[in-house]
Design a protein around this motif. Structure first.
Motif, short mmCIF file in Angstrom:
data_model
loop_
_atom_site.label_atom_id
_atom_site.label_comp_id
_atom_site.label_asym_id
_atom_site.label_seq_id
_atom_site.Cartn_x
_atom_site.Cartn_y
_atom_site.Cartn_z
N ALA A 1 -1.63 -2.84 -4.74
CA ALA A 1 -1.70 -1.89 -3.61
C ALA A 1 -3.16 -1.52 -3.37
O ALA A 1 -3.83 -1.03 -4.27
CB ALA A 1 -0.87 -0.66 -3.90
N GLY A 2 -3.65 -1.74 -2.14
CA GLY A 2 -5.08 -1.61 -1.93
C GLY A 2 -5.54 -0.38 -1.19
O GLY A 2 -6.73 -0.03 -1.25
N ALA A 3 -4.63 0.32 -0.49
CA ALA A 3 -5.08 1.44 0.33
C ALA A 3 -3.95 2.43 0.58
O ALA A 3 -2.77 2.12 0.39
CB ALA A 3 -5.64 0.94 1.66
N VAL A 4 -4.33 3.61 1.02
CA VAL A 4 -3.39 4.66 1.43
C VAL A 4 -3.64 4.96 2.89
O VAL A 4 -4.77 5.31 3.29
CB VAL A 4 -3.56 5.95 0.60
N TYR A 5 -2.59 4.82 3.69
CA TYR A 5 -2.66 5.15 5.12
C TYR A 5 -2.31 6.63 5.28
O TYR A 5 -1.20 7.04 4.95
CB TYR A 5 -1.67 4.27 5.87
N ILE A 6 -3.25 7.43 5.76
CA ILE A 6 -3.06 8.86 5.89
C ILE A 6 -2.46 9.18 7.26
O ILE A 6 -3.01 8.78 8.29
CB ILE A 6 -4.38 9.62 5.72
N LEU A 7 -1.35 9.92 7.26
CA LEU A 7 -0.63 10.23 8.49
C LEU A 7 -0.73 11.70 8.86
O LEU A 7 -1.10 12.55 8.04
CB LEU A 7 0.85 9.85 8.34
N GLU A 8 -0.38 12.00 10.11
CA GLU A 8 -0.36 13.37 10.62
C GLU A 8 -1.69 14.08 10.44
O GLU A 8 -1.76 15.25 10.06
CB GLU A 8 0.77 14.17 9.97
N SER B 1 11.38 6.14 4.18
CA SER B 1 12.63 5.94 3.46
C SER B 1 12.58 6.66 2.12
O SER B 1 11.59 6.56 1.38
CB SER B 1 12.87 4.44 3.22
N ILE B 2 13.64 7.38 1.82
CA ILE B 2 13.70 8.10 0.54
C ILE B 2 13.64 7.14 -0.64
O ILE B 2 13.20 7.49 -1.73
CB ILE B 2 14.97 8.98 0.48
N PHE B 3 14.04 5.89 -0.40
CA PHE B 3 14.01 4.89 -1.48
C PHE B 3 12.59 4.45 -1.81
O PHE B 3 12.36 3.86 -2.87
CB PHE B 3 14.86 3.68 -1.08
N ASN B 4 11.66 4.72 -0.93
CA ASN B 4 10.26 4.36 -1.18
C ASN B 4 9.41 5.58 -1.55
O ASN B 4 8.20 5.47 -1.66
CB ASN B 4 9.67 3.70 0.07
N GLY C 1 0.83 -1.19 0.00
CA GLY C 1 0.00 0.00 0.00
C GLY C 1 0.87 1.24 0.00
O GLY C 1 2.03 1.20 -0.40
N TYR C 2 0.29 2.35 0.46
CA TYR C 2 1.01 3.62 0.49
C TYR C 2 0.83 4.30 1.84
O TYR C 2 -0.16 4.10 2.54
CB TYR C 2 0.47 4.56 -0.59
N LYS C 3 1.80 5.13 2.18
CA LYS C 3 1.72 6.03 3.33
C LYS C 3 1.77 7.46 2.80
O LYS C 3 2.55 7.77 1.90
CB LYS C 3 2.89 5.80 4.29
N TYR C 4 0.96 8.32 3.38
CA TYR C 4 0.88 9.69 2.89
C TYR C 4 0.75 10.67 4.04
O TYR C 4 -0.09 10.52 4.92
CB TYR C 4 -0.32 9.83 1.96
N GLN C 5 1.60 11.70 4.04
CA GLN C 5 1.51 12.79 4.99
C GLN C 5 0.68 13.90 4.37
O GLN C 5 0.96 14.36 3.26
CB GLN C 5 2.90 13.31 5.35
N LYS D 1 4.66 1.32 0.63
CA LYS D 1 4.85 0.30 1.66
C LYS D 1 4.84 -1.03 0.93
O LYS D 1 3.79 -1.52 0.52
CB LYS D 1 3.75 0.39 2.71
N ARG D 2 6.01 -1.63 0.76
CA ARG D 2 6.16 -2.79 -0.12
C ARG D 2 5.71 -4.10 0.51
O ARG D 2 5.48 -5.09 -0.18
CB ARG D 2 7.62 -2.90 -0.57
N SER D 3 5.60 -4.13 1.84
CA SER D 3 5.16 -5.34 2.53
C SER D 3 4.65 -4.98 3.92
O SER D 3 4.94 -3.89 4.44
CB SER D 3 6.31 -6.36 2.64
N ASN D 4 3.86 -5.87 4.48
CA ASN D 4 3.36 -5.72 5.86
C ASN D 4 2.51 -4.48 6.09
O ASN D 4 2.42 -3.99 7.21
CB ASN D 4 4.51 -5.74 6.85
#
Length: 256
Positions: free
Chosen positions: A204-211, A226-229, A131-135, A144-147
């Motif tokens: 990728a099924g969802a985006v986890y929204i942060l902050e 990680s800058i690599f992601n 999935g993805y993480k987004y600020q 987010k490549r796994s877990n």
């Protein structure tokens, strides 16, 4: 049919009810942007949010579960979420679902979920591994490549009979009674032990929204970036997940 179940916190438990409502409006738009019309969304709340968006595939259930001090006591917040999930999941049977998916009220989901699930009506289910993480407000998004399922509650798609409902649902119990619905990271292993394994979703099924300032569990201070992601948040991702800036004037085309 896939039924999304969305528990929404109360105004009393919110740092800003206006902000919570904006987050929810983006989330429910994302849910309703499915490429297939074979879905429904059940929202369980103490008070219906004041938003402009409507859709025929949304049902609101208002409850009077207690919310006093919920903003301050984590166990009460866990319990409130568990009660609402159980209430919504049981109500979902009204729509004869093949599968259900719990969705946190500030996250976004892929528009391809309902169409994918429709192809496999008898499958045990899936967990979101990628999935993805987004600020909020960032020009970038993080893969987010796994877990993914271990950090975000918007992660499990279960065949309806695998929701492990109690024989008679109760809504005045403590946190432990609702743990199966709250401990999203453990569902995969629990079902595997029961001989009903679920598989990783193949996209990728969802985006986890942060902050957001309203999280029940983790926030960006607990999750590394990680800058690599990292990648630019392009129009393709925005369109697939309905991910727009909360404080701009978004153009989101929703399939009615």
């Amino acid at each position: 049919m896939l039924v999304f179940v969305i528990p929404l916190k109360s105004p009393q438990a919110s740092n800003s009810w206006e902000h919570v409502s904006k987050l929810f409006e983006r989330s429910i738009k994302s849910v309703c942007n499915q490429t297939s019309t074979d879905f429904h969304a059940v929202v369980v709340c103490n008070e219906k949010p004041k938003i402009e968006f409507t859709h025929p595939n949304i049902t609101y259930i208002t409850v009077d579960f207690p919310s006093a001090n919920e903003k301050f006591l984590i166990n009460q917040r866990h319990t409130d979420k568990g009660r609402k999930l159980l209430k919504g999941l049981i109500y979902a049977q009204e729509f004869s679902p093949t599968h259900t998916m719990a969705v946190d009220a500030d996250d976004c989901v892929s528009k391809n979920l309902a169409a994918f699930i429709k192809q496999y009506p008898h499958h045990h289910g899936w967990f979101i591994n990628k999935g993805y993480k987004y600020q909020e407000g960032s020009k970038h998004i993080y893969r987010k490549r796994s877990n993914f399922y271990k950090m975000c509650g918007t992660c499990n798609i279960l065949r309806y009979d695998l929701n492990n409902f109690p024989e008679k649902a109760e809504y005045n119990r403590g946190y432990g009674y609702y743990k199966y619905y709250i401990d999203h990271g453990k569902v995969k292993d629990t079902l595997a032990k029961q001989g009903q394994p679920i598989k990783p979703l193949p996209f990728a099924g969802a985006v986890y929204i942060l902050e957001t300032g309203e999280h029940l569990f983790y926030d960006s201070t607990r999750l590394g970036f990680s800058i690599f992601n990292r990648q630019l948040l392009n129009e393709s991702i925005r369109e697939e997940f309905g991910l727009y800036n909360l404080y701009s004037n978004p153009k989101l085309f929703v399939n009615a």
